[in-house]
Scaffold this motif. Structure first.
Motif, mmCIF file in Angstrom:
data_model
loop_
_atom_site.group_PDB
_atom_site.id
_atom_site.type_symbol
_atom_site.label_atom_id
_atom_site.label_comp_id
_atom_site.label_asym_id
_atom_site.label_seq_id
_atom_site.Cartn_x
_atom_site.Cartn_y
_atom_site.Cartn_z
ATOM 1 N N ASP A 76 4.089 6.430 2.795
ATOM 2 C CA ASP A 76 5.351 5.920 3.325
ATOM 3 C C ASP A 76 5.215 4.457 3.736
ATOM 4 O OD1 ASP A 76 3.554 6.569 5.302
ATOM 5 O OD2 ASP A 76 5.025 7.452 6.656
ATOM 6 N N ALA A 77 4.076 4.125 4.371
ATOM 7 C CA ALA A 77 3.837 2.732 4.740
ATOM 8 C C ALA A 77 3.675 1.864 3.494
ATOM 9 C CB ALA A 77 2.586 2.636 5.616
ATOM 10 N N GLU A 78 3.033 2.391 2.469
ATOM 11 C CA GLU A 78 2.852 1.656 1.217
ATOM 12 C C GLU A 78 4.213 1.300 0.607
ATOM 13 O OE1 GLU A 78 1.844 2.952 -3.292
ATOM 14 O OE2 GLU A 78 0.349 3.552 -1.807
ATOM 15 N N VAL A 79 5.099 2.286 0.528
ATOM 16 C CA VAL A 79 6.428 2.045 -0.041
ATOM 17 C C VAL A 79 7.177 1.003 0.772
ATOM 18 C CG1 VAL A 79 8.672 3.064 -0.493
ATOM 19 C CG2 VAL A 79 6.611 4.289 -1.119
ATOM 20 N N ASN A 80 7.071 1.087 2.108
ATOM 21 C CA ASN A 80 7.763 0.136 2.970
ATOM 22 C C ASN A 80 7.309 -1.292 2.683
ATOM 23 O OD1 ASN A 80 9.543 -0.602 5.039
ATOM 24 N ND2 ASN A 80 7.931 -0.512 6.587
#
Length: 365
Positions: free
Chosen positions: A184-188
């Motif tokens: 999720d942090a990667e996508v953000n």
């Protein structure tokens, strides 16, 4: 090449040094045996009461002393040759390093020139294509003007370039022994870098979190993506989410099955990116569906995966080619995590040069 000659010279010097060492060993044995024999003769001379016998032993001891001296002289000469051999080898090694550096510089220069030529040729082709489109548009306008009795000025906007469609799948299902991933942090981070990019309006990104294999199929049908990206776990295939709220878990789909899904569309993707551990093993299957595949050769951590994805898509959003966007991402991972090995590997089908593929269609200038 000159380096090959230096390598042969070093090999010859090594052979000569080995022979010299063997000869030194032989002479040392001769000297040792002669010395022992001389000592034995002197001891025998000291024990006998016969003067003639003692003199005979002493003469024999002197003869053996001469053998010792001759062998030691030979050893000295051989050691001098061995020292000269070592100096010559050191000089050859220095020459070899210089030659290898020159040859690498020449190879790099040739590769750079070749790449520059290819880029120039591609730019010329792009200009010719743009000119043909403008000529066709002007011809159509002229036909319309001649066929109309009333002169009407119509502003025809230039055709919009096709947007890059990116299907971004993430999955971190509950698995035995595997920690949850920070996808999720990667996508953000990826969304932020695209939002700030020069050609952000030319990218249409569709994110599917907790992705199931049905999300992959629906994304292919609904989105017609040029790029399919998967971030998550892998092992003999991709670990999708099982879509269960009450009994969450993984759904393993082998690379052959993934490739079959990717091919089952009128618009197969150009690029597949697998930001998951040890996915290099599935590249051969996926190249049956996509022209270019990027996969990881070993275990990849959350930090490395996020830095790679952020800067790879930052390069893509800046209209860099696939190859150079990957080079930028690899360089940034190496700077941020210098102790980690380079994991991202790019493969393409025969005849496809990833350094010549720009996924962002730039407007005509």
């Amino acid at each position: 090449m000159q380096s090959d000659q230096y390598k042969r010279d070093i090999a010859n010097l090594d052979d000569a040094a080995s022979k010299l060492r063997n000869e030194i060993g032989k002479q040392e044995k001769i000297a040792g045996d002669a010395r022992a024999e001389a000592n034995a003769k002197r001891a025998a001379a000291g024990k006998t009461k016969s003067k003639s016998t003692a003199d005979m032993h002493l003469r024999s001891a002197k003869t053996h002393d001469g053998k010792v001296a001759a062998a030691e002289k030979k050893i000295g000469e051989l050691q001098a040759k061995l020292s000269a051999n070592a100096k010559s080898r050191l000089s050859k090694e220095q020459n070899l390093r210089s030659a290898l550096k020159r040859e690498q510089t020449a190879a790099d220069s040739a590769a750079k020139q070749r790449l520059s030529k290819e880029k120039s040729q591609q730019a010329a082709l792009d200009r010719d294509s743009a000119k043909r489109r403008r000529d066709e548009l002007n011809h159509a306008r002229e036909l319309g003007r001649l066929g109309s009795s009333t002169v009407t000025h119509v502003m025809i906007p230039a055709p919009e370039p096709e947007k890059l469609r990116l299907l971004y799948l993430t999955a971190s299902p509950l698995t035995d022994g595997a920690a949850p991933l920070r996808v999720d942090a990667e996508v953000n981070l990826v969304l932020k870098v695209i939002r700030g990019a020069k050609y952000r309006d030319q990218i249409d990104i569709e994110v599917r979190p907790a992705a199931t294999v049905e999300d992959l199929l629906n994304g292919l049908n609904d989105h017609r993506p040029h790029v399919v990206h998967f971030s998550g776990h892998a092992g003999g295939g991709l670990l999708f989410d099982n879509a269960s709220v009450t009994d969450p878990g993984e759904h393993l789909v082998g690379y052959k099955g993934v490739a079959r899904l990717l091919k089952a569309t009128d618009h197969p993707p150009t690029l597949v990116v697998l930001n998951a551990c040890r996915t290099l093993e599935g590249v051969d299957e996926l190249l049956k569906a996509a022209s270019v595949v990027i996969a990881m050769s070993d275990t990849v951590g959350d930090a490395s995966a996020a830095i790679f994805a952020t800067h790879f898509y930052g390069g893509i959003a800046a209209a860099q080619s696939i190859g150079f966007a990957l080079d930028q991402a690899g360089a940034m991972v190496a700077i941020a995590l210098p102790d980690e090995p380079e994991l991202a590997v790019l493969r393409s089908v025969d005849g496809i040069d990833p350094y010549a593929i720009q996924l962002i269609a730039l407007p005509d200038v």
